[in-house]
Design a protein around this motif. Structure first.
Motif, PDB file in Angstrom:
ATOM      1  N   ALA A 195      -1.381 -11.362  -0.416  1.00 16.52           N
ATOM      2  CA  ALA A 195      -0.871 -10.563   0.706  1.00 16.52           C
ATOM      3  C   ALA A 195      -1.095  -9.097   0.412  1.00 16.52           C
ATOM      4  CB  ALA A 195       0.617 -10.836   0.925  1.00 16.52           C
ATOM      5  N   ASP A 196      -1.402  -8.331   1.439  1.00 14.79           N
ATOM      6  CA  ASP A 196      -1.472  -6.875   1.306  1.00 14.79           C
ATOM      7  C   ASP A 196      -0.770  -6.277   2.520  1.00 14.79           C
ATOM      8  OD1 ASP A 196      -3.866  -7.959   2.653  1.00 14.79           O
ATOM      9  OD2 ASP A 196      -4.524  -5.881   2.816  1.00 14.79           O
ATOM     10  N   ILE A 197       0.207  -5.436   2.243  1.00 14.21           N
ATOM     11  CA  ILE A 197       1.131  -4.959   3.263  1.00 14.21           C
ATOM     12  C   ILE A 197       1.008  -3.449   3.460  1.00 14.21           C
ATOM     13  CG2 ILE A 197       3.530  -4.965   4.039  1.00 14.21           C
ATOM     14  CD1 ILE A 197       2.356  -7.746   3.572  1.00 14.21           C
ATOM     15  N   GLU A 198       0.913  -3.041   4.718  1.00 12.63           N
ATOM     16  CA  GLU A 198       0.789  -1.620   5.057  1.00 12.63           C
ATOM     17  C   GLU A 198       2.140  -0.909   5.017  1.00 12.63           C
ATOM     18  OE1 GLU A 198      -1.892   0.088   5.670  1.00 12.63           O
ATOM     19  OE2 GLU A 198      -3.412  -1.482   5.914  1.00 12.63           O
ATOM     20  N   PRO A 199       2.128   0.388   4.705  1.00 15.18           N
ATOM     21  CA  PRO A 199       3.364   1.170   4.790  1.00 15.18           C
ATOM     22  C   PRO A 199       3.636   1.544   6.247  1.00 15.18           C
ATOM     23  CG  PRO A 199       1.564   2.602   4.190  1.00 15.18           C
ATOM     24  CD  PRO A 199       0.983   1.209   4.284  1.00 15.18           C
ATOM     25  N   THR A 200       4.816   2.044   6.515  1.00 16.76           N
ATOM     26  CA  THR A 200       5.148   2.530   7.850  1.00 16.76           C
ATOM     27  C   THR A 200       5.336   4.036   7.803  1.00 16.76           C
ATOM     28  OG1 THR A 200       7.523   2.135   7.482  1.00 16.76           O
ATOM     29  CG2 THR A 200       6.250   0.373   8.526  1.00 16.76           C
ATOM     30  N   GLU A 201       5.085   4.684   8.899  1.00 12.89           N
ATOM     31  CA  GLU A 201       5.175   6.150   8.938  1.00 12.89           C
ATOM     32  C   GLU A 201       6.618   6.609   8.756  1.00 12.89           C
ATOM     33  OE1 GLU A 201       3.870   9.870  11.883  1.00 12.89           O
ATOM     34  OE2 GLU A 201       3.298   7.805  12.346  1.00 12.89           O
ATOM     35  N   TYR A 248       0.802  -1.227   0.000  1.00 10.85           N
ATOM     36  CA  TYR A 248       0.000   0.000   0.000  1.00 10.85           C
ATOM     37  C   TYR A 248       0.833   1.275   0.000  1.00 10.85           C
ATOM     38  CZ  TYR A 248      -4.090  -2.851   1.244  1.00 10.85           C
ATOM     39  OH  TYR A 248      -5.097  -3.774   1.257  1.00 10.85           O
ATOM     40  N   ASP A 249       0.174   2.324  -0.463  1.00 14.53           N
ATOM     41  CA  ASP A 249       0.723   3.669  -0.415  1.00 14.53           C
ATOM     42  C   ASP A 249       0.399   4.288   0.939  1.00 14.53           C
ATOM     43  OD1 ASP A 249       1.976   5.966  -1.250  1.00 14.53           O
ATOM     44  OD2 ASP A 249       0.446   6.573  -2.671  1.00 14.53           O
ATOM     45  N   ILE A 250       0.868   5.504   1.148  1.00 13.60           N
ATOM     46  CA  ILE A 250       0.584   6.252   2.364  1.00 13.60           C
ATOM     47  C   ILE A 250      -0.925   6.326   2.585  1.00 13.60           C
ATOM     48  CG2 ILE A 250       0.744   8.531   3.458  1.00 13.60           C
ATOM     49  CD1 ILE A 250       3.371   8.888   1.867  1.00 13.60           C
ATOM     50  N   GLY A 251      -1.346   6.146   3.816  1.00 11.77           N
ATOM     51  CA  GLY A 251      -2.772   6.135   4.134  1.00 11.77           C
ATOM     52  C   GLY A 251      -3.275   4.729   4.344  1.00 11.77           C
ATOM     53  N   GLN A 255       3.932  19.911   0.728  1.00 13.15           N
ATOM     54  CA  GLN A 255       4.842  19.850  -0.411  1.00 13.15           C
ATOM     55  C   GLN A 255       5.420  18.453  -0.605  1.00 13.15           C
ATOM     56  OE1 GLN A 255       5.442  22.526  -2.630  1.00 13.15           O
ATOM     57  NE2 GLN A 255       3.641  23.197  -1.494  1.00 13.15           N
ATOM     58  N   THR A 256       5.440  17.665   0.460  1.00  9.22           N
ATOM     59  CA  THR A 256       5.958  16.298   0.376  1.00  9.22           C
ATOM     60  C   THR A 256       4.978  15.350   1.059  1.00  9.22           C
ATOM     61  OG1 THR A 256       7.178  16.369   2.474  1.00  9.22           O
ATOM     62  CG2 THR A 256       8.320  17.168   0.498  1.00  9.22           C
ATOM     63  N   ALA A 257       4.993  14.095   0.625  1.00 10.77           N
ATOM     64  CA  ALA A 257       4.116  13.092   1.216  1.00 10.77           C
ATOM     65  C   ALA A 257       4.473  12.834   2.675  1.00 10.77           C
ATOM     66  CB  ALA A 257       4.203  11.798   0.418  1.00 10.77           C
ATOM     67  N   GLU A 258       5.760  12.972   3.005  1.00 11.21           N
ATOM     68  CA  GLU A 258       6.203  12.719   4.377  1.00 11.21           C
ATOM     69  C   GLU A 258       5.562  13.667   5.379  1.00 11.21           C
ATOM     70  OE1 GLU A 258       8.698  10.793   1.598  1.00 11.21           O
ATOM     71  OE2 GLU A 258       8.195  12.929   1.738  1.00 11.21           O
ATOM     72  N   GLU A 259       5.077  14.802   4.898  1.00  6.59           N
ATOM     73  CA  GLU A 259       4.434  15.772   5.795  1.00  6.59           C
ATOM     74  C   GLU A 259       2.965  15.456   6.057  1.00  6.59           C
ATOM     75  OE1 GLU A 259       6.032  20.055   4.898  1.00  6.59           O
ATOM     76  OE2 GLU A 259       6.037  18.938   2.995  1.00  6.59           O
ATOM     77  N   GLY A 260       2.467  14.383   5.477  1.00 14.42           N
ATOM     78  CA  GLY A 260       1.111  13.946   5.790  1.00 14.42           C
ATOM     79  C   GLY A 260       0.027  14.416   4.853  1.00 14.42           C
ATOM     80  N   GLY A 261       0.407  14.872   3.663  1.00 15.94           N
ATOM     81  CA  GLY A 261      -0.597  15.393   2.737  1.00 15.94           C
ATOM     82  C   GLY A 261      -1.635  14.380   2.308  1.00 15.94           C
ATOM     83  N   PHE A 262      -1.254  13.108   2.282  1.00 16.60           N
ATOM     84  CA  PHE A 262      -2.187  12.062   1.874  1.00 16.60           C
ATOM     85  C   PHE A 262      -2.769  11.286   3.056  1.00 16.60           C
ATOM     86  CE2 PHE A 262       0.488  11.948  -2.174  1.00 16.60           C
ATOM     87  CZ  PHE A 262      -0.446  12.648  -2.926  1.00 16.60           C
TER      88      PHE A 262
END
Length: 351
Positions: free
Chosen positions: A79-85, A49-52, A207-214
């Motif tokens: 299998a479906d695998i979650e991302p990590t923060e 999975y992607d972020i979220g 501006q970046t995904a790491e900042e929580g935009g998604f």
């Protein structure tokens, strides 16, 4: 306008639009060969999975629907695998490598963030078929599953221009990146072509995904509330999990929200807001994931760039909300716009 999402039609479109479709790669039982140990069990589709993550009622959940369909039809392990923060590309490399070693085939990275990791891992496992959603990765064993988000967004813009009573509508993007810029570009063009008097308010959450935009519904809610205060009465969001906050804000204000990726009117977690979800700009991510799984199962894995657009109903505009058909001129305008995009008389911008 009833959106059609039949696998057969999508599969035909994939075959015709693919830049390359070769039989490299192997069946799921061969997945662990060449650079990794296999468990020996017959394993099929795995998605990362992607972020979220799962439960976003949008992007990731659409991919999961494709996994469910493949699992039911082919009867294999999935299998479906979650991302990590705050994860890095190295984390993604490790995740994809682990799935390949376990014997999964194909393996799909959900989201453009998997690009660098997939390019690296796919080279190490040439007999495994990989897929990536929303990005193009070169490789003889990689299928790039990309969508004409701008076309679906154009239709959303047409709908917004027809539905607004204040001549002000909004757009909330999760992260300011080229992919989400495509959503904004199509939406703005659809609004302008339908009614040049309508103003579009745009805001990106980060501006970046790491900042929580998604992945931050609170950020989405705050952005939508700001646009509603400026007289917007229709707000379109392309923000992943953050979009749930946009929908909540619009529903609370009794204004229209436009969903994204999945038909969000039908999402159980958003049921209390559904009366205010006018429509959704959809991407048939589920069928694209399933189509890759089926091609592997058939022994002819898809590779190269697979483009899902309006011509093959790979994108579209949902009309599940009964109110969609009640707004004067809306359905006819959307139908006409779709016909124009398909026949080439309407060229939709990407930026």
């Amino acid at each position: 306008m009833r959106r059609i999402s039949k696998l057969t039609r999508v599969a035909v479109g994939v075959a015709s639009l693919a830049l390359a479709a070769t039989a490299c790669g192997g069946t799921s039982s061969e997945a662990g060969s060449d650079g990794g140990e296999s468990s020996g069990d017959a394993k099929g589709l795995a998605i990362a999975y992607d972020i979220g993550g799962k439960g976003d009622q949008s992007f990731n959940d659409a991919a999961y629907s494709g996994l469910e369909k493949a699992q039911k039809e082919f009867g294999y392990k999935t299998a479906d695998i979650e991302p990590t923060e705050g994860e890095t590309d190295a984390d993604k490399v490790q995740r994809l490598t682990s799935l390949a070693k376990q014997g999964y085939n194909p393996i799909v990275g959900v989201g453009f963030a998997y690009g660098p990791a997939m390019e690296e891992v796919a080279k190490k496992y040439p007999k495994v078929s990989f897929g990536i959603v929303d990005s193009v990765v070169e490789g003889d064993n990689v299928a790039s599953l990309v969508f004409a988000e701008n076309e679906a967004s154009y239709l959303a813009g047409v709908a917004a221009a027809k539905a607004t009573k204040t001549n002000t509508v909004g757009f909330v993007g999760g992260v300011d990146v080229p992919l989400i810029n495509k959503f904004e570009a199509g939406y703005k063009q659809g609004v302008e072509d339908t009614n040049p008097k309508v103003k579009v308010l745009s805001q990106y959450l980060t501006q970046t995904a790491e900042e929580g935009g998604f992945s931050s519904p609170d950020k989405g809610k705050a952005a939508a509330e700001a646009q509603l205060e400026k007289n917007a009465d229709v707000v379109y969001q392309a923000a992943g999990l953050s979009g749930q906050g946009v929908i909540e804000a619009a529903a609370t204000a009794k204004k229209w929200a436009i969903g994204v990726d999945s038909d969000q009117y039908k999402q159980e977690a958003l049921a209390k807001y559904k009366d205010y979800i006018l429509t959704s700009a959809t991407k048939d991510i589920g069928d694209s994931v399933y189509a890759l799984a089926k091609s592997v199962e058939d022994g002819k894995p898809l590779t190269g760039t697979q483009t899902f657009d309006l011509k093959v109903d790979g994108v579209g505009l949902a009309d599940s909300n009964p109110e969609f058909a009640k707004i004067p001129g809306l359905s006819d305008a959307v139908t006409k716009a779709k016909e124009g995009i398909v026949d080439g008389s309407i060229k939709v911008k990407t930026e």
